[in-house]
Design a protein around this motif. Structure first.
Motif, PDB file in Angstrom:
ATOM      1  N   TYR A 186       0.896  -1.264  -0.174  1.00  0.00           N
ATOM      2  CA  TYR A 186       0.179  -0.142  -0.019  1.00  0.00           C
ATOM      3  C   TYR A 186       0.981   1.281  -0.081  1.00  0.00           C
ATOM      4  CZ  TYR A 186      -3.993   2.837   1.286  1.00  0.00           C
ATOM      5  OH  TYR A 186      -5.221   3.651   1.298  1.00  0.00           O
ATOM      6  N   LEU A 187       1.836   1.247   0.759  1.00  0.00           N
ATOM      7  CA  LEU A 187       2.771   2.553   0.928  1.00  0.00           C
ATOM      8  C   LEU A 187       3.820   2.609  -0.223  1.00  0.00           C
ATOM      9  CD1 LEU A 187       3.944   2.155   4.664  1.00  0.00           C
ATOM     10  CD2 LEU A 187       2.734   3.953   3.773  1.00  0.00           C
ATOM     11  N   LYS A 188       4.001   1.475  -0.973  1.00  0.00           N
ATOM     12  CA  LYS A 188       4.812   1.736  -2.159  1.00  0.00           C
ATOM     13  C   LYS A 188       3.700   1.841  -3.388  1.00  0.00           C
ATOM     14  CE  LYS A 188       8.838   0.910  -0.695  1.00  0.00           C
ATOM     15  NZ  LYS A 188       9.745   2.042  -0.901  1.00  0.00           N
ATOM     16  N   LEU A 189       2.530   2.021  -3.258  1.00  0.00           N
ATOM     17  CA  LEU A 189       1.418   2.474  -4.334  1.00  0.00           C
ATOM     18  C   LEU A 189       1.374   1.232  -5.147  1.00  0.00           C
ATOM     19  CD1 LEU A 189       2.348   6.149  -4.971  1.00  0.00           C
ATOM     20  CD2 LEU A 189       0.396   5.141  -3.467  1.00  0.00           C
ATOM     21  N   LYS A 190       1.680   0.165  -4.979  1.00  0.00           N
ATOM     22  CA  LYS A 190       1.356  -1.287  -5.905  1.00  0.00           C
ATOM     23  C   LYS A 190      -0.229  -1.588  -5.818  1.00  0.00           C
ATOM     24  CE  LYS A 190       5.737  -2.105  -5.862  1.00  0.00           C
ATOM     25  NZ  LYS A 190       6.718  -2.071  -7.112  1.00  0.00           N
ATOM     26  N   ARG A 191      -0.349  -1.799  -7.210  1.00  0.00           N
ATOM     27  CA  ARG A 191      -1.768  -2.140  -7.569  1.00  0.00           C
ATOM     28  C   ARG A 191      -2.259  -3.291  -6.341  1.00  0.00           C
ATOM     29  NH1 ARG A 191      -2.554  -3.247 -13.599  1.00  0.00           N
ATOM     30  NH2 ARG A 191      -1.678  -1.053 -13.230  1.00  0.00           N
ATOM     31  N   TRP A 192      -1.443  -4.446  -6.079  1.00  0.00           N
ATOM     32  CA  TRP A 192      -1.769  -5.409  -5.395  1.00  0.00           C
ATOM     33  C   TRP A 192      -2.040  -5.115  -3.933  1.00  0.00           C
ATOM     34  CZ3 TRP A 192       1.475  -6.395  -1.245  1.00  0.00           C
ATOM     35  CH2 TRP A 192       2.647  -6.014  -1.472  1.00  0.00           C
ATOM     36  N   GLY A 193      -1.065  -4.036  -3.443  1.00  0.00           N
ATOM     37  CA  GLY A 193      -1.187  -3.307  -2.294  1.00  0.00           C
ATOM     38  C   GLY A 193      -2.670  -2.702  -1.921  1.00  0.00           C
ATOM     39  N   TYR A 194      -3.228  -2.184  -2.920  1.00  0.00           N
ATOM     40  CA  TYR A 194      -4.492  -1.289  -3.053  1.00  0.00           C
ATOM     41  C   TYR A 194      -5.470  -2.489  -2.866  1.00  0.00           C
ATOM     42  CZ  TYR A 194      -8.484   0.725  -5.046  1.00  0.00           C
ATOM     43  OH  TYR A 194      -9.802   1.289  -5.237  1.00  0.00           O
ATOM     44  N   TRP A 195      -5.483  -3.378  -3.589  1.00  0.00           N
ATOM     45  CA  TRP A 195      -6.556  -4.572  -3.654  1.00  0.00           C
ATOM     46  C   TRP A 195      -6.276  -5.412  -2.384  1.00  0.00           C
ATOM     47  CZ3 TRP A 195     -10.595  -4.000  -5.901  1.00  0.00           C
ATOM     48  CH2 TRP A 195     -10.987  -3.663  -7.197  1.00  0.00           C
ATOM     49  N   PHE A 196      -5.152  -5.799  -1.820  1.00  0.00           N
ATOM     50  CA  PHE A 196      -5.071  -6.450  -0.690  1.00  0.00           C
ATOM     51  C   PHE A 196      -5.840  -5.440   0.584  1.00  0.00           C
ATOM     52  CE2 PHE A 196      -1.484  -8.891   2.071  1.00  0.00           C
ATOM     53  CZ  PHE A 196      -2.706  -9.493   2.930  1.00  0.00           C
ATOM     54  N   MET A 197      -5.500  -3.915   0.538  1.00  0.00           N
ATOM     55  CA  MET A 197      -6.204  -3.262   1.603  1.00  0.00           C
ATOM     56  C   MET A 197      -7.692  -3.209   1.378  1.00  0.00           C
ATOM     57  SD  MET A 197      -5.460  -1.224   4.175  1.00  0.00           S
ATOM     58  CE  MET A 197      -3.688  -0.621   4.042  1.00  0.00           C
ATOM     59  N   VAL A 198      -8.332  -3.101   0.108  1.00  0.00           N
ATOM     60  CA  VAL A 198      -9.347  -3.112   0.056  1.00  0.00           C
ATOM     61  C   VAL A 198     -10.299  -4.272   0.462  1.00  0.00           C
ATOM     62  CG1 VAL A 198     -11.222  -2.857  -1.619  1.00  0.00           C
ATOM     63  CG2 VAL A 198      -9.271  -1.419  -1.790  1.00  0.00           C
ATOM     64  N   VAL A 199      -9.919  -5.728   0.002  1.00  0.00           N
ATOM     65  CA  VAL A 199     -10.334  -6.732   0.461  1.00  0.00           C
ATOM     66  C   VAL A 199     -10.395  -6.910   1.922  1.00  0.00           C
ATOM     67  CG1 VAL A 199      -9.977  -9.319   0.093  1.00  0.00           C
ATOM     68  CG2 VAL A 199      -9.845  -7.683  -2.105  1.00  0.00           C
ATOM     69  N   TYR A 200      -9.077  -6.747   2.453  1.00  0.00           N
ATOM     70  CA  TYR A 200      -8.952  -6.640   4.197  1.00  0.00           C
ATOM     71  C   TYR A 200     -10.039  -5.954   4.509  1.00  0.00           C
ATOM     72  CZ  TYR A 200      -6.312  -6.313   8.256  1.00  0.00           C
ATOM     73  OH  TYR A 200      -6.134  -6.244   9.756  1.00  0.00           O
ATOM     74  N   SER A 201     -10.183  -4.774   4.133  1.00  0.00           N
ATOM     75  CA  SER A 201     -11.097  -3.674   4.864  1.00  0.00           C
ATOM     76  C   SER A 201     -12.429  -4.069   4.694  1.00  0.00           C
ATOM     77  CB  SER A 201     -10.950  -2.417   4.225  1.00  0.00           C
ATOM     78  OG  SER A 201      -9.517  -1.760   4.644  1.00  0.00           O
ATOM     79  N   ILE A 202     -12.929  -4.873   3.590  1.00  0.00           N
ATOM     80  CA  ILE A 202     -14.187  -4.901   3.181  1.00  0.00           C
ATOM     81  C   ILE A 202     -14.582  -6.260   4.167  1.00  0.00           C
ATOM     82  CG2 ILE A 202     -15.816  -6.266   1.721  1.00  0.00           C
ATOM     83  CD1 ILE A 202     -14.488  -4.251  -0.548  1.00  0.00           C
ATOM     84  N   TYR A 203     -13.676  -7.196   4.350  1.00  0.00           N
ATOM     85  CA  TYR A 203     -13.758  -8.418   5.264  1.00  0.00           C
ATOM     86  C   TYR A 203     -13.895  -7.960   6.782  1.00  0.00           C
ATOM     87  CZ  TYR A 203     -12.775 -12.606   7.889  1.00  0.00           C
ATOM     88  OH  TYR A 203     -12.993 -13.527   8.712  1.00  0.00           O
ATOM     89  N   PHE A 204     -13.009  -7.115   7.118  1.00  0.00           N
ATOM     90  CA  PHE A 204     -12.937  -6.530   8.589  1.00  0.00           C
ATOM     91  C   PHE A 204     -14.265  -5.805   8.964  1.00  0.00           C
ATOM     92  CE2 PHE A 204     -10.464  -4.141  12.122  1.00  0.00           C
ATOM     93  CZ  PHE A 204     -10.710  -5.198  12.928  1.00  0.00           C
ATOM     94  N   LEU A 264     -14.496   1.836   7.156  1.00  0.00           N
ATOM     95  CA  LEU A 264     -14.883   2.506   5.947  1.00  0.00           C
ATOM     96  C   LEU A 264     -14.450   3.759   5.724  1.00  0.00           C
ATOM     97  CD1 LEU A 264     -18.845   2.749   7.560  1.00  0.00           C
ATOM     98  CD2 LEU A 264     -18.181   1.792   5.446  1.00  0.00           C
ATOM     99  N   ILE A 265     -13.587   4.316   6.493  1.00  0.00           N
ATOM    100  CA  ILE A 265     -12.581   5.348   6.353  1.00  0.00           C
ATOM    101  C   ILE A 265     -11.508   4.849   5.202  1.00  0.00           C
ATOM    102  CG2 ILE A 265     -10.721   6.842   7.154  1.00  0.00           C
ATOM    103  CD1 ILE A 265     -12.218   7.099   9.479  1.00  0.00           C
ATOM    104  N   VAL A 266     -11.022   3.642   5.567  1.00  0.00           N
ATOM    105  CA  VAL A 266      -9.988   3.082   4.713  1.00  0.00           C
ATOM    106  C   VAL A 266     -10.498   3.042   3.171  1.00  0.00           C
ATOM    107  CG1 VAL A 266      -8.485   1.180   4.215  1.00  0.00           C
ATOM    108  CG2 VAL A 266      -8.458   2.189   6.389  1.00  0.00           C
ATOM    109  N   ILE A 267     -11.635   2.199   3.201  1.00  0.00           N
ATOM    110  CA  ILE A 267     -12.233   1.907   1.760  1.00  0.00           C
ATOM    111  C   ILE A 267     -12.621   3.223   0.945  1.00  0.00           C
ATOM    112  CG2 ILE A 267     -14.219   0.953   0.649  1.00  0.00           C
ATOM    113  CD1 ILE A 267     -14.168  -1.020   3.076  1.00  0.00           C
TER     114      ILE A 267
END
Length: 134
Positions: A68-86, A110-113
Motif C-alpha cells: 500500500y505504501l509503495k503504491l502497488k496495485r496488489w497493495g491497494y487490492w489487498f487493503m480493500v479486500v482486507y477492509s471489506i472483510y474486516f 469505512l474510512i480506509v475503503i
C-alpha cells in the motif's frame, strides 16, 4: 498525474505497520489482561489459536502495508479486500455484542475503503508515467 504518495495513504499504511509490529510483539506476552476480545475473535476465526491468529494477521498486515505504501496495485487490492472483510465481520459482531471495539473497526474500515477508492488512480499508474513524473 503525480506519483507522489498521498498523505492519507502514508498515514493509513503507517498505522497498519505500527499495529502489525505491536501485534507481533504481543506474541511474547502470554495473555493481555485488558483485551476482552482476541484477534481471532475479531476476525471471526474463533477456532484458530490466538497466537497463530496474531502472527498471521500481523505478518499479512505488514505485507499489505508495504504494498500500500509503495503504491502497488496488489497493495491497494489487498487493503480493500482486507477492509471489506474486516468491515463485514465487525458489523456482524457489533450486531451480536453491541461492543465498542467492533464499532471502531467498522468506522476505520469505512474510512480506509472510501479514502483508498478516492486515491485509486495513484495505484494504477504505469511505470513509464512514474519515470516521466506523471
Amino acid at each position: 498525474m503525480n506519483r507522489s504518495r498521498p498523505l492519507g495513504v502514508g498515514l493509513i499504511g503507517s498505522f497498519y505497520i505500527f499495529g502489525s509490529v505491536v501485534l507481533l510483539l504481543s506474541l511474547f506476552v502470554y495473555e493481555l489482561p485488558f483485551e476482552k476480545y482476541g484477534i481471532a475473535a475479531r476476525f471471526a476465526l474463533p477456532e484458530v489459536p490466538e497466537h497463530l491468529a496474531r502472527f498471521l494477521v500481523g505478518a499479512s498486515s505488514l505485507v499489505m502495508a508495504y504494498g500500500y505504501l509503495k503504491l502497488k496495485r496488489w497493495g491497494y487490492w489487498f487493503m480493500v479486500v482486507y477492509s471489506i472483510y474486516f468491515l463485514s465481520v465487525s458489523g456482524y459482531l457489533f450486531v451480536l455484542y453491541k461492543d465498542q471495539p467492533f464499532l471502531g473497526n467498522i468506522i476505520w474500515s469505512l474510512i480506509v475503503i472510501v479514502y483508498s477508492y478516492s486515491k485509486r488512480s495513484h495505484f494504477y499508474m504505469k511505470p513509464q508515467q512514474i519515470r516521466a513524473g506523471g
